[in-house]
Enzyme design. Structure first.
Site, PDB file in Angstrom:
ATOM      1  N   LEU A 284      -1.536   6.662   2.446  1.00 22.23           N
ATOM      2  CA  LEU A 284      -1.746   7.359   1.109  1.00 22.23           C
ATOM      3  C   LEU A 284      -3.418   7.157   1.003  1.00 22.23           C
ATOM      4  O   LEU A 284      -3.910   6.214   1.766  1.00 22.23           O
ATOM      5  CB  LEU A 284      -1.150   6.835   0.088  1.00 22.23           C
ATOM      6  CG  LEU A 284       0.347   6.809   0.161  1.00 22.23           C
ATOM      7  CD1 LEU A 284       0.954   6.118  -1.111  1.00 22.23           C
ATOM      8  CD2 LEU A 284       0.966   8.165   0.455  1.00 22.23           C
ATOM      9  N   ASP A 388       2.678  -0.817  -5.959  1.00 22.10           N
ATOM     10  CA  ASP A 388       2.833  -1.422  -4.835  1.00 22.10           C
ATOM     11  C   ASP A 388       1.696  -2.625  -4.839  1.00 22.10           C
ATOM     12  O   ASP A 388       0.826  -2.682  -5.799  1.00 22.10           O
ATOM     13  CB  ASP A 388       2.556  -0.550  -3.684  1.00 22.10           C
ATOM     14  CG  ASP A 388       3.302  -0.871  -2.303  1.00 22.10           C
ATOM     15  OD1 ASP A 388       3.745  -2.079  -2.282  1.00 22.10           O
ATOM     16  OD2 ASP A 388       3.120  -0.064  -1.222  1.00 22.10           O
ATOM     17  N   GLU A 391       0.785  -8.439  -3.931  1.00 19.81           N
ATOM     18  CA  GLU A 391       0.785  -9.776  -3.247  1.00 19.81           C
ATOM     19  C   GLU A 391      -0.456  -9.785  -2.325  1.00 19.81           C
ATOM     20  O   GLU A 391      -0.646 -10.722  -1.747  1.00 19.81           O
ATOM     21  CB  GLU A 391       2.079 -10.073  -2.155  1.00 19.81           C
ATOM     22  CG  GLU A 391       2.117  -8.984  -1.169  1.00 19.81           C
ATOM     23  CD  GLU A 391       2.890  -7.583  -1.642  1.00 19.81           C
ATOM     24  OE1 GLU A 391       4.080  -7.644  -1.897  1.00 19.81           O
ATOM     25  OE2 GLU A 391       1.934  -6.743  -1.967  1.00 19.81           O
ATOM     26  N   ASP A 455       9.719  -3.747   2.302  1.00 20.78           N
ATOM     27  CA  ASP A 455       9.709  -2.894   3.738  1.00 20.78           C
ATOM     28  C   ASP A 455      10.621  -3.352   4.764  1.00 20.78           C
ATOM     29  O   ASP A 455      10.298  -4.086   5.683  1.00 20.78           O
ATOM     30  CB  ASP A 455       8.384  -2.874   4.002  1.00 20.78           C
ATOM     31  CG  ASP A 455       7.684  -2.043   3.193  1.00 20.78           C
ATOM     32  OD1 ASP A 455       7.962  -1.528   2.236  1.00 20.78           O
ATOM     33  OD2 ASP A 455       6.161  -2.462   3.319  1.00 20.78           O
TER      34      ASP A 455
END
Length: 663
Positions: A284, A388, A391, A455
């Site tokens: 993206l 998203d 982390e 994921d």
């Protein structure tokens, strides 16, 4: 909690159960000094510790509710422990101390669960778990080829303990919970039969202890402590959120799915911000506003979908790419974390660089919440998004609050969740707009309305496939995270590993019995089968969305219960059957609320499955109508479209569950 002196030391007990037993020969506390080495590469961490000192604090003096500890009588005090009703509070007299260990009394047959969102092992007993938010890894199994290749190529293979969402909290089968209030790197070590060892790379502010008569009550206590989520938005019950990143063609494909009978609640287009192409696949464009070239007239399209009962969802993360217009705006305002020279710190996210928006700077956090998420997403018409990358805080940046980034790293996902929640609240859409996160830490529960499992690989593998999201939902759910879901079909496709129609269908079967159904095309959509590319897969998926919608009245009841009591939608079997210790180690099936038991098919080419039914209930097999008594393992046929699902025969929803046979 009770502190008692003994002839050789002291004992601390909780509701009559010994938590700590200290003697000069078996001390409960150790302190010292260490020098760690931490290296981050795209969210993966290589961490080593060189322990310079580890000293046993053998000599203890008890004075009322306070214990002072040192190595030997006559030496300076090194640690002070003060008891309150629910916690041990710590202060270190020696400022050089940056390592802390505490040994908790354990029994040989004890079980422990929690640790945040654990993917591989629900019962943590017998293993060591570092607690540090990171990428979870590809494969997560050192014996597998895909993990080996991922480690060689990008240090990205991971291990069983790697997780986006760690939390230093566990629940014991002795019906108590322990929480370490620290953001420092910490470790839960459950490998010894007689004690659990808690390690932290800082002296914790406190260690909290909670006890209850039942596991349900204990989960309620923890959810009240960490925060509870609002009820699911009403629109979510209309069907699945369809994930497509195909530009304007996404709308065409969505219509064809609806014509095929797919029940739809939302269209989720990550690529609403545009794309850039990398060796990993299509990525993206990290500048959080609509890309009108890829999606012409998007605002009008969103309005049309809304009128049709379908919400539009997007994507955002807390970083801004250097070649996007928002980067310049943020840099001019001083909103980015700095490097050691006071310049904007840049992070390589895989063939493009980004600035880190510094959420310890209240002006930066407010700007991102109001102007970016509020102004460019909610005001634009989005009803939700994937939040998203919580982390990824680098450990070498300088932050506005002056706290070492190594101590802020674990806390970052919670700050990120708070920014998102603040944006939603600013528009009066709490409980209406739905964002979902994979990263977390203590307190994320208060702000994040929905977790997703991260994921997974597009396969049936034991440590990175479909089965891991069950473990993830159960472990996180015990700590106050009521809602969990996953990418239907998995996400990561590397080294020729591609998903099969069977995997996609089996994952959809499981998702129909979770709080939210959401599909994902994965990191390499053209290499992997998609829902609308295979007629059998599409028909199967449509039926599963119908099942999800049929279960909506039951799910609404569970959502109301979650908001009121903090109980998760997906629950370990022992939560309602604690008298049946056979349930304590089960991690590949779960209770959907208290009345439904789901045992997904998580291995390839499996047409039947053995399922343990808890003692104390009569269970009805959804697809055959056959009844079974609890306390037994039964084997049922499980062809595609009929995953092993049972319901309590006396459930008030039994009539609705029985109707599933006709769908």
């Amino acid at each position: 909690m009770k502190l008692e002196t003994t002839p050789t030391g002291f004992t601390i007990s909780l509701n009559g159960h010994a938590i700590l037993r200290h003697t000069a020969l078996t001390p409960a506390f150790y302190v010292g000094h260490g020098d760690e080495r931490m290296a981050m590469y795209r969210g993966n961490f290589d961490i080593e510790d060189y322990v310079i000192e580890r000293s046993a604090l053998r000599y203890a003096v008890v004075d009322g509710d306070t214990v002072t500890l040192c190595e030997r009588e006559g030496q300076p005090t090194r640690l002070v422990v003060k008891l309150t009703d629910t916690a041990l509070e710590f202060s270190a007299e020696d400022p050089s101390i940056n390592r802390f260990w505490m040994r908790v009394v354990a029994d040989h047959d004890e079980h422990v669960w929690g640790g945040g969102e654990q993917m591989s092992y629900f019962d943590m007993r017998g293993r060591r778990f570092p607690l540090w938010t990171s990428e979870p890894g590809v494969g997560r199994d050192k014996t597998s080829e895909i993990t080996f290749k991922s480690n060689v190529e990008g240090k990205a293979g991971g291990d069983y303990y790697n997780t986006n969402y760690p939390q230093p909290t566990y629940i014991s089968s002795h019906r108590y919970a322990l929480h370490v209030e620290t953001s420092a790197y910490s470790v839960f070590d459950f490998r010894r039969k007689t004690f659990h060892e808690i390690e932290a790379w800082a002296v914790p502010e406190r260690i909290e202890l909670y006890a209850a008569a039942t596991f349900v009550e204990l989960v309620e206590i923890l959810s009240a402590r960490f925060g509870r989520q609002p009820q699911l938005p009403e629109w979510i019950y209309n069907g699945a959120i369809i994930g497509l990143k195909d530009g304007t063609n996404s709308f065409t494909r969505l219509e064809k799915m609806k014509e095929a009978g797919v029940k739809v609640s939302g269209l989720w287009c990550e690529d609403w911000v545009g794309l850039r192409h990398t060796s990993f696949g299509a990525r993206l464009f990290w500048d959080w506003q609509a890309n009108e070239e890829r999606y012409p007239g998007l605002r009008e399209r969103i309005s049309q979908l809304h009128d049709e009962g379908v919400r539009f969802l997007g994507y955002v993360n807390p970083y801004l790419c250097v070649d996007g217009p928002l980067f310049e705006e943020a840099e001019k305002a001083g909103y980015f974390a700095k490097d050691e020279f006071g310049r904007t710190a840049l992070v390589d996210f895989g063939e493009f660089d980004c600035g880190v928006v510094d959420f310890t700077n209240s002006a930066a956090a407010d700007w991102f919440a109001d102007s970016v998420i509020g102004g460019k997403m909610l005001d634009y018409g989005l009803s939700g998004w994937m939040a998203d990358f919580g982390e990824y805080l680098p450990i070498d940046v300088e932050l506005a609050n002056g706290v070492d980034a190594k101590l802020m790293h674990n806390q970052w996902p919670t700050l990120w969740a708070e920014v998102n929640a603040k944006a939603v609240a600013s528009r009066g859409k709490t409980g209406e707009a739905l964002f979902f996160m994979r990263a977390g830490y203590t307190g994320v529960q208060k702000h994040c309305p929905l977790l997703w499992g991260g994921d997974q690989s597009v396969d049936f593998s034991r440590h990175d496939g479909l089965v891991t999201v069950i473990c993830a939902a159960l472990s996180a759910g015990l700590l106050g995270n009521a809602y969990h879901h996953s990418d239907i079909g998995g996400y990561t496709s590397l080294f020729g590993n591609v998903r099969t129609p069977e995997l996609l269908m089996r994952w959809a079967e499981m998702a129909a019995f979770t709080p939210v159904m959401r599909s994902h095309e994965g990191n390499r959509p053209r290499d992997n089968v998609q829902i609308d590319q295979d007629p059998e897969v599409l028909a199967h998926f449509a039926r599963m969305t119908g099942i999800y919608v049929h279960m909506a009245p039951y799910l609404k009841a569970l959502s109301a219960e979650a908001a009121a009591k903090g109980l998760p939608v997906q629950r370990p079997l022992f939560l309602h059957y604690e008298h049946d210790r056979n349930t304590y180690g089960i991690q590949d099936s779960y209770l959907y609320g208290s009345d439904v038991l789901v045992a997904p098919i998580w291995q390839a080419a499996q047409s039947e499955r053995a399922v343990y039914l808890p003692e104390g209930s009569s269970w009805t097999h959804v697809w055959s109508g056959e009844q079974y008594s609890g306390g037994n393992e039964v084997t049922v046929a499980s062809p595609l479209g009929e995953p092993p699902v049972f319901y309590r025969s006396d459930s008030p929803f039994a009539g609705r569950f029985a109707e599933l046979r006709t769908l």
